[in-house]
Write an enzyme that holds these catalytic residues in place. Sequence first.
Site, PDB file in Angstrom:
ATOM      1  N   ASP A 171     -25.854  82.627 -19.856  1.00 18.90           N
ATOM      2  CA  ASP A 171     -25.593  83.166 -18.578  1.00 18.90           C
ATOM      3  C   ASP A 171     -24.338  82.137 -17.980  1.00 18.90           C
ATOM      4  O   ASP A 171     -24.275  81.148 -17.996  1.00 18.90           O
ATOM      5  CB  ASP A 171     -26.700  83.247 -17.458  1.00 18.90           C
ATOM      6  CG  ASP A 171     -26.351  84.221 -16.261  1.00 18.90           C
ATOM      7  OD1 ASP A 171     -25.174  84.167 -15.678  1.00 18.90           O
ATOM      8  OD2 ASP A 171     -27.421  84.963 -16.095  1.00 18.90           O
ATOM      9  N   LEU A 184     -23.487  82.410 -14.651  1.00 14.37           N
ATOM     10  CA  LEU A 184     -23.879  82.207 -13.440  1.00 14.37           C
ATOM     11  C   LEU A 184     -23.024  83.224 -12.553  1.00 14.37           C
ATOM     12  O   LEU A 184     -22.798  82.851 -11.452  1.00 14.37           O
ATOM     13  CB  LEU A 184     -23.912  80.750 -12.990  1.00 14.37           C
ATOM     14  CG  LEU A 184     -24.683  79.863 -14.045  1.00 14.37           C
ATOM     15  CD1 LEU A 184     -24.816  78.457 -13.411  1.00 14.37           C
ATOM     16  CD2 LEU A 184     -26.439  80.403 -13.733  1.00 14.37           C
ATOM     17  N   ASN A 241     -15.387  93.172 -17.882  1.00 16.53           N
ATOM     18  CA  ASN A 241     -16.490  92.249 -18.155  1.00 16.53           C
ATOM     19  C   ASN A 241     -17.720  93.165 -18.909  1.00 16.53           C
ATOM     20  O   ASN A 241     -18.135  92.674 -19.948  1.00 16.53           O
ATOM     21  CB  ASN A 241     -17.360  91.784 -16.738  1.00 16.53           C
ATOM     22  CG  ASN A 241     -18.458  91.056 -16.940  1.00 16.53           C
ATOM     23  OD1 ASN A 241     -18.477  89.842 -17.113  1.00 16.53           O
ATOM     24  ND2 ASN A 241     -19.638  91.600 -16.839  1.00 16.53           N
ATOM     25  N   THR A 298     -28.697 102.697 -18.150  1.00 13.70           N
ATOM     26  CA  THR A 298     -29.016 103.274 -16.713  1.00 13.70           C
ATOM     27  C   THR A 298     -29.089 104.633 -17.032  1.00 13.70           C
ATOM     28  O   THR A 298     -28.393 105.259 -17.740  1.00 13.70           O
ATOM     29  CB  THR A 298     -27.687 102.843 -15.677  1.00 13.70           C
ATOM     30  OG1 THR A 298     -27.915 103.830 -14.420  1.00 13.70           O
ATOM     31  CG2 THR A 298     -26.582 103.349 -16.319  1.00 13.70           C
ATOM     32  N   SER A 310     -19.851 106.232 -11.133  1.00 12.31           N
ATOM     33  CA  SER A 310     -18.868 105.455 -10.675  1.00 12.31           C
ATOM     34  C   SER A 310     -18.366 104.776 -11.743  1.00 12.31           C
ATOM     35  O   SER A 310     -18.764 104.879 -13.172  1.00 12.31           O
ATOM     36  CB  SER A 310     -19.788 104.517 -10.027  1.00 12.31           C
ATOM     37  OG  SER A 310     -20.723 103.662 -10.912  1.00 12.31           O
ATOM     38  N   TYR A 317     -18.997 101.589 -12.623  1.00 14.37           N
ATOM     39  CA  TYR A 317     -20.212 101.043 -13.227  1.00 14.37           C
ATOM     40  C   TYR A 317     -20.781 101.956 -14.126  1.00 14.37           C
ATOM     41  O   TYR A 317     -21.000 101.519 -15.427  1.00 14.37           O
ATOM     42  CB  TYR A 317     -21.118 100.324 -12.058  1.00 14.37           C
ATOM     43  CG  TYR A 317     -22.456 100.335 -12.686  1.00 14.37           C
ATOM     44  CD1 TYR A 317     -22.742  99.131 -13.650  1.00 14.37           C
ATOM     45  CD2 TYR A 317     -23.591 101.250 -12.595  1.00 14.37           C
ATOM     46  CE1 TYR A 317     -24.121  99.192 -14.043  1.00 14.37           C
ATOM     47  CE2 TYR A 317     -24.906 101.179 -13.124  1.00 14.37           C
ATOM     48  CZ  TYR A 317     -25.338 100.048 -13.717  1.00 14.37           C
ATOM     49  OH  TYR A 317     -26.345  99.832 -14.396  1.00 14.37           O
ATOM     50  N   HIS A 318     -21.113 103.099 -13.892  1.00 19.25           N
ATOM     51  CA  HIS A 318     -21.860 104.134 -14.775  1.00 19.25           C
ATOM     52  C   HIS A 318     -20.984 104.583 -15.892  1.00 19.25           C
ATOM     53  O   HIS A 318     -21.613 104.714 -17.086  1.00 19.25           O
ATOM     54  CB  HIS A 318     -22.276 105.423 -13.964  1.00 19.25           C
ATOM     55  CG  HIS A 318     -23.265 104.951 -12.883  1.00 19.25           C
ATOM     56  ND1 HIS A 318     -22.965 104.985 -11.283  1.00 19.25           N
ATOM     57  CD2 HIS A 318     -24.695 104.628 -12.951  1.00 19.25           C
ATOM     58  CE1 HIS A 318     -24.250 104.911 -10.863  1.00 19.25           C
ATOM     59  NE2 HIS A 318     -25.290 104.554 -11.581  1.00 19.25           N
ATOM     60  N   LYS A 372     -21.319 102.069 -18.645  1.00 21.98           N
ATOM     61  CA  LYS A 372     -22.541 102.311 -19.485  1.00 21.98           C
ATOM     62  C   LYS A 372     -22.518 103.553 -20.482  1.00 21.98           C
ATOM     63  O   LYS A 372     -22.996 103.275 -21.688  1.00 21.98           O
ATOM     64  CB  LYS A 372     -23.707 102.546 -18.645  1.00 21.98           C
ATOM     65  CG  LYS A 372     -24.071 101.394 -17.526  1.00 21.98           C
ATOM     66  CD  LYS A 372     -24.876 100.039 -18.337  1.00 21.98           C
ATOM     67  CE  LYS A 372     -24.995  99.233 -17.233  1.00 21.98           C
ATOM     68  NZ  LYS A 372     -25.714  98.030 -18.181  1.00 21.98           N
ATOM     69  N   GLN A 381     -32.480 102.847 -17.472  1.00 18.73           N
ATOM     70  CA  GLN A 381     -33.318 102.513 -16.701  1.00 18.73           C
ATOM     71  C   GLN A 381     -33.158 103.164 -15.430  1.00 18.73           C
ATOM     72  O   GLN A 381     -31.999 103.553 -14.869  1.00 18.73           O
ATOM     73  CB  GLN A 381     -33.389 101.060 -16.726  1.00 18.73           C
ATOM     74  CG  GLN A 381     -34.210 100.397 -15.459  1.00 18.73           C
ATOM     75  CD  GLN A 381     -34.454  98.985 -15.371  1.00 18.73           C
ATOM     76  OE1 GLN A 381     -35.060  98.329 -16.188  1.00 18.73           O
ATOM     77  NE2 GLN A 381     -33.545  98.407 -14.725  1.00 18.73           N
TER      78      GLN A 381
END
Length: 475
Positions: free
Chosen positions: A99, A101, A187, A213, A255, A257-258, A261, A284
Amino acid sequence: MRASLLAVVSLLRHRAALGNIHSLFTQHALRVNAVNGKVDKSVCRRAGFSVDGGTIGNAPNHDVERENMKVAILGGDGFCGWPASLYLSDQGHEVIIVDNLSRRAIDEELGAESLTPIVSIEERLAAWTEVSGKTIGFCNLDVAQDYDGLLEFLTTERPDAVVHFAEQRAAPYSMKNSRTKRYTVDNNINATHNLLAAIVESEQDIHVAHLGTMGVYGYGTAGMKIPEGYLDVQVDAGENGIVEQQILYPSNPGSVYHMTKVLDQHLFAYYAKNDELRITDLHQGIIWGTHTEQTQKDERLINRFDYDGDYGTVLNRFLIQAGIGYPLTVHGTGGQTRAFIHIRDMVRCIELALNNPPARGERVKIINQMTETHRVRDLAELLAKISGAEVAYVPNPRKESSENELHVTNDTFLELGLKPTTLSEGLLHEVEEVARKYAERVDRSKIPAQSLWTKQQQAGVPDSVASDATDTAQA
């Protein structure tokens, strides 16, 4: 042959004897080099160790059958990664967190801390060793930007499996502005592709379990039960008759984000086909709840509880709102139906997925990781009844269907033995008590969802809160 076998046995015994030394090297690297947001490849190097000039673990991962696995958790300091890391360690697996962080850095950027107090990664891991007697390793590495460091980590540590949580996980944050949109794509896609490319280059047989997701399916009304990843279709091929095929379920991301995925899905499909990587993609639902058995062992092990408008999940946000006397903010009509899973079930699902990987050459194994579905306004009314809180219908910052049905197939985990933790009044009270315990840490200005999908949307601020803010400004 006998000499070779004896050499292998000797090497394995030597490795067992040096296990504690390996842990000490890892912990030393953690204490000296875990710098927030800064990559230090020496951490990863010192997490490994050598015998007679060679790195132990050069033999293929699966030459020796092991009851427990060596598991790298990418994003292991985050909301899902931390409880999953503790759970897998508690089950006897050798766990290393990778990670950079970055989630802590986003806290600082947004000025919105976790409701629950999160100690440093050093304190977290030291606390786990103290209460469990087990050691979790740590490597400070940005898997999206430091490909060479990731490859070196895989080559040195040779994990049996990698659990991939290392993605920006919030849809509202991904829609906040052009910078956060670009960051989310950069990212998330880089992290996934770097991992897959590094596994191929390392020539290892590593099982990848990825946290996806349910949002890849979209939140319109499908008119049927959504299958686990793949859809049976019939194509009218004219004179050749009807051709039956099975395809990835058509995606409909809501979105940026989606969307990342969805792109992950295609990267996985390609690498499973071309390089025969073993990949499990877990679609998920929305997580709710705070505690797992492991995070309750010590206050320093407590998990994140995000309540802000960007990172707080809907049910957890309702619970903190009820706990501090803030209106339960229902976006639009509240007719959105979503899939949910308790955090305790999430960690169990991760281990079930790791214990049941696909074989080399098989297509990506897609599993729907959810246990129940609920309509948002129904959840709000239930909590209002339990807690006496006010329900406030506010503008919806998202561009989405105002009403939808959602029926989902989740047979795989049930058949593997998952016993779902379903919504209950007792568990809701448990989370609400957490909210009340840390109520003084709440910044009420961070509660409303204010990241807009388009300029035509409005922030989800209750009228009573908006009028209070106006009165305060005029005073």
